[in-house]
Design a protein around this motif. Structure first.
Motif, PDB file in Angstrom:
ATOM      1  N   ASP A   1       0.834  -1.204   0.000  1.00 30.45           N
ATOM      2  CA  ASP A   1       0.000   0.000   0.000  1.00 30.45           C
ATOM      3  C   ASP A   1       0.870   1.256   0.000  1.00 30.45           C
ATOM      4  OD1 ASP A   1      -2.322  -1.578   0.205  1.00 30.45           O
ATOM      5  OD2 ASP A   1      -2.402  -1.355   2.404  1.00 30.45           O
ATOM      6  N   ILE A   2       1.883   1.226   0.833  1.00 31.05           N
ATOM      7  CA  ILE A   2       2.761   2.391   0.985  1.00 31.05           C
ATOM      8  C   ILE A   2       3.562   2.631  -0.291  1.00 31.05           C
ATOM      9  CG2 ILE A   2       4.673   3.361   2.316  1.00 31.05           C
ATOM     10  CD1 ILE A   2       3.587   1.572   4.690  1.00 31.05           C
ATOM     11  N   LEU A   3       4.091   1.571  -0.886  1.00 26.91           N
ATOM     12  CA  LEU A   3       4.837   1.724  -2.140  1.00 26.91           C
ATOM     13  C   LEU A   3       3.926   2.226  -3.256  1.00 26.91           C
ATOM     14  CD1 LEU A   3       7.175  -1.396  -1.993  1.00 26.91           C
ATOM     15  CD2 LEU A   3       7.808   1.001  -1.653  1.00 26.91           C
ATOM     16  N   GLY A   4       2.684   1.775  -3.268  1.00 30.58           N
ATOM     17  CA  GLY A   4       1.712   2.273  -4.240  1.00 30.58           C
ATOM     18  C   GLY A   4       1.446   3.753  -4.055  1.00 30.58           C
ATOM     19  N   PHE A   5       1.333   4.182  -2.811  1.00 30.44           N
ATOM     20  CA  PHE A   5       1.159   5.608  -2.495  1.00 30.44           C
ATOM     21  C   PHE A   5       2.343   6.402  -3.038  1.00 30.44           C
ATOM     22  CE2 PHE A   5       2.161   9.123   0.400  1.00 30.44           C
ATOM     23  CZ  PHE A   5       0.984   9.842   0.384  1.00 30.44           C
ATOM     24  N   LEU A   6       3.540   5.907  -2.801  1.00 29.83           N
ATOM     25  CA  LEU A   6       4.739   6.601  -3.284  1.00 29.83           C
ATOM     26  C   LEU A   6       4.770   6.671  -4.806  1.00 29.83           C
ATOM     27  CD1 LEU A   6       7.481   5.179  -0.890  1.00 29.83           C
ATOM     28  CD2 LEU A   6       6.671   7.550  -1.013  1.00 29.83           C
ATOM     29  N   GLU A   7       4.412   5.583  -5.460  1.00 24.25           N
ATOM     30  CA  GLU A   7       4.435   5.578  -6.927  1.00 24.25           C
ATOM     31  C   GLU A   7       3.402   6.545  -7.501  1.00 24.25           C
ATOM     32  OE1 GLU A   7       4.222   1.527  -8.243  1.00 24.25           O
ATOM     33  OE2 GLU A   7       6.261   1.116  -7.569  1.00 24.25           O
ATOM     34  N   ASN A   8       2.276   6.732  -6.818  1.00 28.81           N
ATOM     35  CA  ASN A   8       1.282   7.707  -7.272  1.00 28.81           C
ATOM     36  C   ASN A   8       1.820   9.130  -7.212  1.00 28.81           C
ATOM     37  OD1 ASN A   8      -0.749   5.933  -8.003  1.00 28.81           O
ATOM     38  ND2 ASN A   8      -1.608   5.883  -5.947  1.00 28.81           N
TER      39      ASN A   8
ATOM     40  N   GLU B   1      11.582   2.354  -6.171  1.00 25.66           N
ATOM     41  CA  GLU B   1      11.882   0.921  -6.197  1.00 25.66           C
ATOM     42  C   GLU B   1      13.154   0.616  -5.406  1.00 25.66           C
ATOM     43  OE1 GLU B   1      12.000  -0.371 -10.256  1.00 25.66           O
ATOM     44  OE2 GLU B   1       9.907   0.186 -10.599  1.00 25.66           O
ATOM     45  N   GLU B   2      14.137   1.491  -5.538  1.00 27.60           N
ATOM     46  CA  GLU B   2      15.416   1.246  -4.865  1.00 27.60           C
ATOM     47  C   GLU B   2      15.383   1.602  -3.382  1.00 27.60           C
ATOM     48  OE1 GLU B   2      20.147   2.341  -5.298  1.00 27.60           O
ATOM     49  OE2 GLU B   2      18.805   2.687  -6.978  1.00 27.60           O
ATOM     50  N   TYR B   3      14.801   2.753  -3.051  1.00 27.20           N
ATOM     51  CA  TYR B   3      14.882   3.253  -1.682  1.00 27.20           C
ATOM     52  C   TYR B   3      13.589   3.175  -0.882  1.00 27.20           C
ATOM     53  CZ  TYR B   3      19.293   5.162  -3.333  1.00 27.20           C
ATOM     54  OH  TYR B   3      20.547   5.295  -3.858  1.00 27.20           O
ATOM     55  N   GLY B   4      12.459   2.896  -1.529  1.00 30.69           N
ATOM     56  CA  GLY B   4      11.168   2.879  -0.847  1.00 30.69           C
ATOM     57  C   GLY B   4      11.121   2.031   0.408  1.00 30.69           C
ATOM     58  N   PRO B   5      11.531   0.755   0.320  1.00 26.41           N
ATOM     59  CA  PRO B   5      11.481  -0.077   1.529  1.00 26.41           C
ATOM     60  C   PRO B   5      12.340   0.460   2.674  1.00 26.41           C
ATOM     61  CG  PRO B   5      11.626  -1.453  -0.413  1.00 26.41           C
ATOM     62  CD  PRO B   5      11.837  -0.035  -0.875  1.00 26.41           C
ATOM     63  N   ASP B   6      13.505   1.026   2.365  1.00 27.93           N
ATOM     64  CA  ASP B   6      14.353   1.603   3.419  1.00 27.93           C
ATOM     65  C   ASP B   6      13.715   2.842   4.033  1.00 27.93           C
ATOM     66  OD1 ASP B   6      16.326  -0.338   3.131  1.00 27.93           O
ATOM     67  OD2 ASP B   6      17.450   0.844   1.663  1.00 27.93           O
ATOM     68  N   ILE B   7      13.095   3.665   3.201  1.00 24.58           N
ATOM     69  CA  ILE B   7      12.416   4.860   3.704  1.00 24.58           C
ATOM     70  C   ILE B   7      11.284   4.459   4.640  1.00 24.58           C
ATOM     71  CG2 ILE B   7      10.947   6.805   3.047  1.00 24.58           C
ATOM     72  CD1 ILE B   7      12.665   6.983   0.453  1.00 24.58           C
ATOM     73  N   ILE B   8      10.510   3.473   4.242  1.00 26.66           N
ATOM     74  CA  ILE B   8       9.404   2.988   5.072  1.00 26.66           C
ATOM     75  C   ILE B   8       9.938   2.471   6.403  1.00 26.66           C
ATOM     76  CG2 ILE B   8       7.597   1.226   5.264  1.00 26.66           C
ATOM     77  CD1 ILE B   8       7.398   1.459   2.126  1.00 26.66           C
ATOM     78  N   ASP B   9      10.992   1.685   6.340  1.00 30.24           N
ATOM     79  CA  ASP B   9      11.591   1.129   7.556  1.00 30.24           C
ATOM     80  C   ASP B   9      12.048   2.238   8.499  1.00 30.24           C
ATOM     81  OD1 ASP B   9      12.699  -1.127   9.152  1.00 30.24           O
ATOM     82  OD2 ASP B   9      14.604  -0.122   8.667  1.00 30.24           O
TER      83      ASP B   9
END
Length: 115
Positions: free
Chosen positions: A58-65, A84-92
């Motif tokens: 959900d969060i990655l989808g929000f970022l891509e929007n 794609e590269e940094y999204g999971p780290d930013i969320i963490d």
């Protein structure tokens, strides 16, 4: 999110409106400041979006929007690659380390802001 997209486009447009004869150092600093502001606004919107019920997808989808309006100035693909590269780290870092947007965008985080 709509507010962020409008803010983002206004900031980008404001950096393009600087006269060409301006001091190049001042222009470079203005662009750095704009990207810093953009980073902090978007990270704050992301932080506000995240709840106990949102998944990483959900969060990655929000970022891509958020990247969609950047297509108007040819930056959508770069934005998507960044997410794609940094999204999971930013969320963490937002969820597990409770970093503020200024810290996350600063030198110890993404390095977009000087301080």
């Amino acid at each position: 999110m709509k507010t962020s997209a409008v803010f983002l486009l206004a900031l980008v447009a404001s950096t393009m409106a600087v006269p060409h004869h301006s001091n190049m150092k001042a222009l470079s600093q203005a662009r750095i400041d704009v990207f810093c502001d953009i980073c902090q606004v978007l990270i704050q919107d992301l932080d506000d979006f995240i709840t106990d019920d949102t998944t990483e997808g959900d969060i990655l989808g929000f970022l891509e929007n958020i990247c969609v309006p950047l297509g108007l100035i040819g930056l959508e693909d770069i934005c998507r690659s960044f997410i794609e590269e940094y999204g999971p780290d930013i969320i963490d870092q937002l969820v597990n380390e409770n970093l503020s947007p200024s810290l996350l965008c600063g030198p110890q985080g993404l390095g977009i802001c000087d301080a």
